[in-house]
Write a protein that holds these residues in place. Structure first.
Motif, PDB file in Angstrom:
ATOM      1  N   LEU A 151       1.204  -1.453  -0.045  1.00 14.76           N
ATOM      2  CA  LEU A 151      -0.006   0.269   0.007  1.00 14.76           C
ATOM      3  C   LEU A 151       0.757   1.595  -0.054  1.00 14.76           C
ATOM      4  O   LEU A 151       0.709   1.922  -0.759  1.00 14.76           O
ATOM      5  CB  LEU A 151      -0.557   0.097   1.364  1.00 14.76           C
ATOM      6  CG  LEU A 151      -2.057  -1.703   1.269  1.00 14.76           C
ATOM      7  CD1 LEU A 151      -3.002  -0.715   2.583  1.00 14.76           C
ATOM      8  CD2 LEU A 151      -2.559  -0.949  -0.361  1.00 14.76           C
ATOM      9  N   GLY A 152       2.346   1.194   1.069  1.00 17.17           N
ATOM     10  CA  GLY A 152       2.788   2.539   0.861  1.00 17.17           C
ATOM     11  C   GLY A 152       3.273   2.268  -0.710  1.00 17.17           C
ATOM     12  O   GLY A 152       3.412   4.044  -0.976  1.00 17.17           O
ATOM     13  N   ARG A 153       3.868   1.624  -0.998  1.00 16.10           N
ATOM     14  CA  ARG A 153       4.618   1.916  -2.910  1.00 16.10           C
ATOM     15  C   ARG A 153       3.320   1.970  -3.944  1.00 16.10           C
ATOM     16  O   ARG A 153       3.941   3.116  -4.624  1.00 16.10           O
ATOM     17  CB  ARG A 153       5.055   0.202  -3.183  1.00 16.10           C
ATOM     18  CG  ARG A 153       5.655   0.607  -4.626  1.00 16.10           C
ATOM     19  CD  ARG A 153       6.869   1.880  -4.426  1.00 16.10           C
ATOM     20  NE  ARG A 153       7.814   0.914  -3.612  1.00 16.10           N
ATOM     21  CZ  ARG A 153       8.737   0.201  -4.279  1.00 16.10           C
ATOM     22  NH1 ARG A 153       8.440  -0.092  -5.001  1.00 16.10           N
ATOM     23  NH2 ARG A 153       9.976   0.149  -3.342  1.00 16.10           N
ATOM     24  N   LEU A 154       2.092   1.988  -3.519  1.00 15.40           N
ATOM     25  CA  LEU A 154       0.826   2.580  -4.157  1.00 15.40           C
ATOM     26  C   LEU A 154       1.119   3.600  -4.410  1.00 15.40           C
ATOM     27  O   LEU A 154       0.325   4.597  -4.798  1.00 15.40           O
ATOM     28  CB  LEU A 154      -0.106   1.940  -4.334  1.00 15.40           C
ATOM     29  CG  LEU A 154      -0.135  -0.461  -5.016  1.00 15.40           C
ATOM     30  CD1 LEU A 154      -1.368  -0.906  -4.621  1.00 15.40           C
ATOM     31  CD2 LEU A 154       0.082  -0.046  -6.364  1.00 15.40           C
ATOM     32  N   HIS A 155       1.054   3.975  -3.140  1.00 16.26           N
ATOM     33  CA  HIS A 155       0.190   5.320  -2.364  1.00 16.26           C
ATOM     34  C   HIS A 155       1.378   6.797  -2.686  1.00 16.26           C
ATOM     35  O   HIS A 155       1.206   7.632  -3.229  1.00 16.26           O
ATOM     36  CB  HIS A 155       0.510   5.916  -1.503  1.00 16.26           C
ATOM     37  CG  HIS A 155      -1.080   5.472  -0.174  1.00 16.26           C
ATOM     38  ND1 HIS A 155      -1.880   6.464  -0.245  1.00 16.26           N
ATOM     39  CD2 HIS A 155      -1.245   4.602   0.814  1.00 16.26           C
ATOM     40  CE1 HIS A 155      -3.040   5.858   0.288  1.00 16.26           C
ATOM     41  NE2 HIS A 155      -2.822   4.951   0.884  1.00 16.26           N
ATOM     42  N   GLN A 156       2.544   6.010  -3.259  1.00 18.72           N
ATOM     43  CA  GLN A 156       3.664   7.149  -3.892  1.00 18.72           C
ATOM     44  C   GLN A 156       3.618   7.198  -5.265  1.00 18.72           C
ATOM     45  O   GLN A 156       4.014   8.335  -6.531  1.00 18.72           O
ATOM     46  CB  GLN A 156       4.553   6.432  -4.216  1.00 18.72           C
ATOM     47  CG  GLN A 156       5.507   5.556  -2.555  1.00 18.72           C
ATOM     48  CD  GLN A 156       6.545   5.271  -2.985  1.00 18.72           C
ATOM     49  OE1 GLN A 156       7.398   4.668  -3.969  1.00 18.72           O
ATOM     50  NE2 GLN A 156       7.844   4.893  -1.792  1.00 18.72           N
ATOM     51  N   TYR A 157       2.794   6.507  -6.113  1.00 16.05           N
ATOM     52  CA  TYR A 157       2.364   6.636  -7.776  1.00 16.05           C
ATOM     53  C   TYR A 157       1.241   8.038  -7.652  1.00 16.05           C
ATOM     54  O   TYR A 157       0.831   8.610  -8.521  1.00 16.05           O
ATOM     55  CB  TYR A 157       1.625   5.778  -8.414  1.00 16.05           C
ATOM     56  CG  TYR A 157       2.749   4.483  -8.306  1.00 16.05           C
ATOM     57  CD1 TYR A 157       3.245   4.553 -10.299  1.00 16.05           C
ATOM     58  CD2 TYR A 157       2.806   3.426  -8.032  1.00 16.05           C
ATOM     59  CE1 TYR A 157       3.937   3.834 -10.381  1.00 16.05           C
ATOM     60  CE2 TYR A 157       4.082   2.542  -8.196  1.00 16.05           C
ATOM     61  CZ  TYR A 157       5.307   3.308 -10.052  1.00 16.05           C
ATOM     62  OH  TYR A 157       5.979   2.055  -9.742  1.00 16.05           O
ATOM     63  N   GLY A 158       0.480   7.811  -6.695  1.00 15.78           N
ATOM     64  CA  GLY A 158      -0.919   9.139  -5.845  1.00 15.78           C
ATOM     65  C   GLY A 158      -1.315   9.369  -6.681  1.00 15.78           C
ATOM     66  O   GLY A 158      -1.914   9.679  -8.094  1.00 15.78           O
ATOM     67  N   GLY A 159      -2.060   7.611  -7.411  1.00 18.90           N
ATOM     68  CA  GLY A 159      -2.912   7.748  -8.379  1.00 18.90           C
ATOM     69  C   GLY A 159      -2.866   7.745  -9.650  1.00 18.90           C
ATOM     70  O   GLY A 159      -4.168   7.295 -10.741  1.00 18.90           O
ATOM     71  N   ARG A 160      -1.728   8.023 -10.302  1.00 17.10           N
ATOM     72  CA  ARG A 160      -0.985   7.737 -11.425  1.00 17.10           C
ATOM     73  C   ARG A 160      -0.888   6.375 -11.958  1.00 17.10           C
ATOM     74  O   ARG A 160      -1.096   5.337 -10.813  1.00 17.10           O
ATOM     75  CB  ARG A 160       0.029   8.743 -11.782  1.00 17.10           C
ATOM     76  CG  ARG A 160       0.416   9.785 -11.316  1.00 17.10           C
ATOM     77  CD  ARG A 160       1.463  10.390 -12.523  1.00 17.10           C
ATOM     78  NE  ARG A 160       2.368  10.287 -11.279  1.00 17.10           N
ATOM     79  CZ  ARG A 160       2.553  10.501  -9.407  1.00 17.10           C
ATOM     80  NH1 ARG A 160       1.619  11.010  -9.768  1.00 17.10           N
ATOM     81  NH2 ARG A 160       3.891   9.721  -8.862  1.00 17.10           N
ATOM     82  N   PRO A 161      -0.964   5.840 -13.553  1.00 13.25           N
ATOM     83  CA  PRO A 161      -0.546   4.567 -13.206  1.00 13.25           C
ATOM     84  C   PRO A 161       0.608   4.131 -13.237  1.00 13.25           C
ATOM     85  O   PRO A 161       1.614   4.351 -12.669  1.00 13.25           O
ATOM     86  CB  PRO A 161      -0.564   4.386 -14.693  1.00 13.25           C
ATOM     87  CG  PRO A 161      -1.386   5.493 -15.512  1.00 13.25           C
ATOM     88  CD  PRO A 161      -0.984   7.128 -14.809  1.00 13.25           C
ATOM     89  N   PHE A 162       0.032   2.474 -12.749  1.00 13.58           N
ATOM     90  CA  PHE A 162       1.478   1.678 -12.080  1.00 13.58           C
ATOM     91  C   PHE A 162       0.981   0.567 -12.641  1.00 13.58           C
ATOM     92  O   PHE A 162       0.598   0.116 -13.628  1.00 13.58           O
ATOM     93  CB  PHE A 162       1.141   1.473 -10.589  1.00 13.58           C
ATOM     94  CG  PHE A 162       0.180   0.407 -10.374  1.00 13.58           C
ATOM     95  CD1 PHE A 162      -0.106  -0.689  -9.414  1.00 13.58           C
ATOM     96  CD2 PHE A 162      -1.333   1.168  -9.786  1.00 13.58           C
ATOM     97  CE1 PHE A 162      -0.497  -1.955 -10.136  1.00 13.58           C
ATOM     98  CE2 PHE A 162      -2.412   0.579 -10.027  1.00 13.58           C
ATOM     99  CZ  PHE A 162      -1.696  -1.187  -9.602  1.00 13.58           C
ATOM    100  N   PRO A 163       2.381   0.229 -13.071  1.00 14.98           N
ATOM    101  CA  PRO A 163       2.920  -1.372 -13.628  1.00 14.98           C
ATOM    102  C   PRO A 163       2.164  -2.346 -13.010  1.00 14.98           C
ATOM    103  O   PRO A 163       1.897  -3.190 -11.615  1.00 14.98           O
ATOM    104  CB  PRO A 163       3.810  -1.937 -13.255  1.00 14.98           C
ATOM    105  CG  PRO A 163       4.916  -0.866 -12.797  1.00 14.98           C
ATOM    106  CD  PRO A 163       3.763   0.446 -12.444  1.00 14.98           C
ATOM    107  N   LEU A 164       0.920  -4.079 -13.839  1.00 14.50           N
ATOM    108  CA  LEU A 164       0.480  -4.457 -12.495  1.00 14.50           C
ATOM    109  C   LEU A 164       0.867  -5.141 -12.011  1.00 14.50           C
ATOM    110  O   LEU A 164       0.562  -5.736 -11.001  1.00 14.50           O
ATOM    111  CB  LEU A 164      -0.183  -4.929 -14.288  1.00 14.50           C
ATOM    112  CG  LEU A 164      -1.587  -6.110 -13.686  1.00 14.50           C
ATOM    113  CD1 LEU A 164      -2.519  -5.930 -12.758  1.00 14.50           C
ATOM    114  CD2 LEU A 164      -2.280  -7.055 -14.542  1.00 14.50           C
ATOM    115  N   ALA A 165       2.126  -5.681 -13.180  1.00 13.46           N
ATOM    116  CA  ALA A 165       3.164  -6.473 -11.667  1.00 13.46           C
ATOM    117  C   ALA A 165       4.171  -6.217 -10.872  1.00 13.46           C
ATOM    118  O   ALA A 165       4.152  -7.105 -10.652  1.00 13.46           O
ATOM    119  CB  ALA A 165       4.700  -7.210 -13.139  1.00 13.46           C
ATOM    120  N   LEU A 166       3.893  -4.926 -10.027  1.00 18.14           N
ATOM    121  CA  LEU A 166       4.426  -4.796  -8.810  1.00 18.14           C
ATOM    122  C   LEU A 166       3.501  -5.205  -7.961  1.00 18.14           C
ATOM    123  O   LEU A 166       3.889  -5.443  -7.169  1.00 18.14           O
ATOM    124  CB  LEU A 166       3.359  -2.644  -9.468  1.00 18.14           C
ATOM    125  CG  LEU A 166       4.373  -2.298  -7.528  1.00 18.14           C
ATOM    126  CD1 LEU A 166       4.328  -1.254  -8.125  1.00 18.14           C
ATOM    127  CD2 LEU A 166       3.146  -2.464  -6.775  1.00 18.14           C
TER     128      LEU A 166
END
Length: 489
Positions: A151-166
């Motif tokens: 969850l901490g890593r996803l918060h770093q994207y701030g709602g921007r696209p992230f790679p599904l593999a993450l």
């Protein structure tokens, strides 16, 4: 001399009579094979599991195909597969000698071994996972720790696209913590290398070149088709041997078992009269658990997120249930599954719909009677799990993503006998309980905190859900957006 000759003639006569009375193999029907290639021309053009299901429509739930020169029996549909996996007991508990896995493991390990080596490895693995608390508090705590990091890593994207593999990092690291007795930072070179190598190996195992090698090992060896995957496997083994050596150095032999490696080390140092837990056997067991344990949980969580982005109304209903039952602040616990029938139904439907591992062959350990046919010892048998999970006699809308398959008219969760993503019988997946716990805790924690959406400019229906063939049916590489929820933790 005459009595001796007479005795030999009598014995010969008895042998001839017994041979005459002994029933010969009786094979199920199937397509006529071509010279050398057998029926490969019918299976090569499309995804093999689809081609086999089409043959089942023509020849019935049990039929014979020739994979090159090898006669193989295929089982399709819930009734035929369950009868074989559950009803035959030990007779269908072996694996056939698949060429690439023979080279990789040499008949060792948990998954592609047979006979006494398999029994010993499986029994130790089952006991070790149970003693380590799989499905209970100790392992749940490790998974929730990974959830927090994810969850901490996803918060770093701030709602921007992230790679599904993450999304695969968290279940992989939870599995590593169980196997090695330690978790890794997501930037740790060992963690990064292991995940990268596992990914490469799984892709290579699903290539046509490796399938050709398994059908014609002599030709594959001549063309060196197996070399790329063997090189990658050796790199994985080098990492595992280093971790094993470090664990031996830090773990007192008489101390408590805190990891799967500890259990293997303890067994190898103890009484092992049959030599089933020598160094190579230990590495083979860890290799199997690393490859299978990370790939299946990682791919399933990615599929679950992708399908939530594809079906926003289903996602919204899951989040309503989570907010009502868990509230915004409390992390999920394994026992919450009973209080979350819709969420539980969605997770089951994800696994049914994706058919992550469509088929893994078995092998008859003795002459076996099955559905009126007599299969000789050593016959490869392929139970098509995708044909069970898509069986139109068992599911109302088998080709659609429909969580209602696991709900009754009152919205209560319903267990379905045809839900067999982990197989059944004596070869049921040894890591099923771990996979279920990881998927439930990570999925519910993810949806508590984020709304999963397509990247800007894409609609939900634009998300690609056509599987990418590897050793498993993986989701295609793409991006999602994880938008923080006000109601989330």
């Amino acid at each position: 001399m005459a009595p001796l000759l007479l005795g030999l003639l009598v014995l010969l006569g008895i042998w001839v009579l017994l041979r005459a009375r002994a029933p010969g193999p009786r094979w199920p029907p199937g397509p006529r094979p071509l010279p050398l290639v057998g029926n490969l021309h019918l299976l090569w053009a499309a995804r093999q599991e689809h081609a086999l299901m089409e043959l089942a429509e023509r020849y019935g739930p049990m039929f014979t195909v020739h994979l090159g020169g090898q006669k193989t029996v295929v089982l399709a549909g819930y009734e035929a597969v369950r009868e074989a996996l559950v009803g035959t007991g030990r007779q269908l508990a072996d694996r056939p000698p698949i060429a690439i896995f023979q080279l990789i493991q040499g008949g060792r390990g948990v998954f592609f071994s047979s006979g006494e080596p398999w029994k010993a490895a499986r029994q130790l693995t089952v006991r070790a996972l149970h003693s380590l608390g799989v499905g209970r508090g100790p392992v749940a705590g490790k998974i929730l720790q990974e959830l927090s990091c994810l969850l901490g890593r996803l918060h770093q994207y701030g709602g921007r696209p992230f790679p599904l593999a993450l999304l695969g990092w968290a279940p992989s690291n939870a599995t590593f913590a169980l196997l090695f007795g330690q978790r890794f930072d997501y930037q740790d070179p060992v963690f990064v290398s292991l995940l990268g190598l596992i990914d490469e190996v799984m892709v290579l195992l699903g290539t046509p070149q490796l399938q050709l090698f398994n059908m014609y090992p002599w030709l594959g060896a001549l063309l060196q088709l197996h070399r790329p995957v063997l090189r990658k496997i050796e790199e994985v083994r080098a990492i595992l041997r280093a971790l094993l050596a470090a664990r031996r150095g830090s773990w007192p032999g008489g101390g408590p078992v805190c990891s799967y490696m500890d259990a293997l080390i303890q067994r190898g140092q103890g009484r092992d009269p049959d030599g089933l837990f020598a160094e190579d056997d230990v590495v083979a067991c860890v290799l199997d658990m690393v490859m299978a344990g990370t790939e299946t949980s990682s791919a399933t969580l990615q599929w679950a997120a992708l399908l939530m982005g594809r079906h926003p109304s289903v996602q919204g209903r899951v989040q309503e249930e989570l907010d009502r039952v868990l509230g915004p602040g409390r992390p999920p616990r394994p026992e919450d599954q009973r209080s979350l029938p819709y969420t539980n139904a969605v997770l089951h439907e994800v696994q049914r719909f994706i058919t992550l591992l469509p088929h893994v062959p078995r092998c008859t350990a003795a002459d076996t009677r099955l559905r009126g046919y007599l299969l000789p010892k050593g016959t490869p048998v392929v139970p098509l799990l995708n044909s069970v999970l898509l069986d139109k006699t068992q599911w109302e809308t088998p080709r659609q993503f429909n969580p209602g398959h696991f709900l009754d008219a009152h919205g209560r969760f319903v267990k379905r006998e045809a839900f067999l993503p982990f197989s059944a019988g004596r070869r049921v997946c040894v890591g099923e309980s771990l996979a279920r716990t990881e998927l439930f805790l990570l999925f519910t924690g993810l949806l508590q905190s984020f709304r999963l959406r397509p990247p800007p400019g894409l609609r939900p229906e634009d998300l690609d859900t056509e599987p990418t063939p590897a050793f498993t049916m993986r989701p295609p590489a793409q991006a999602l957006c994880a938008v923080p929820r006000l109601q989330g933790r």
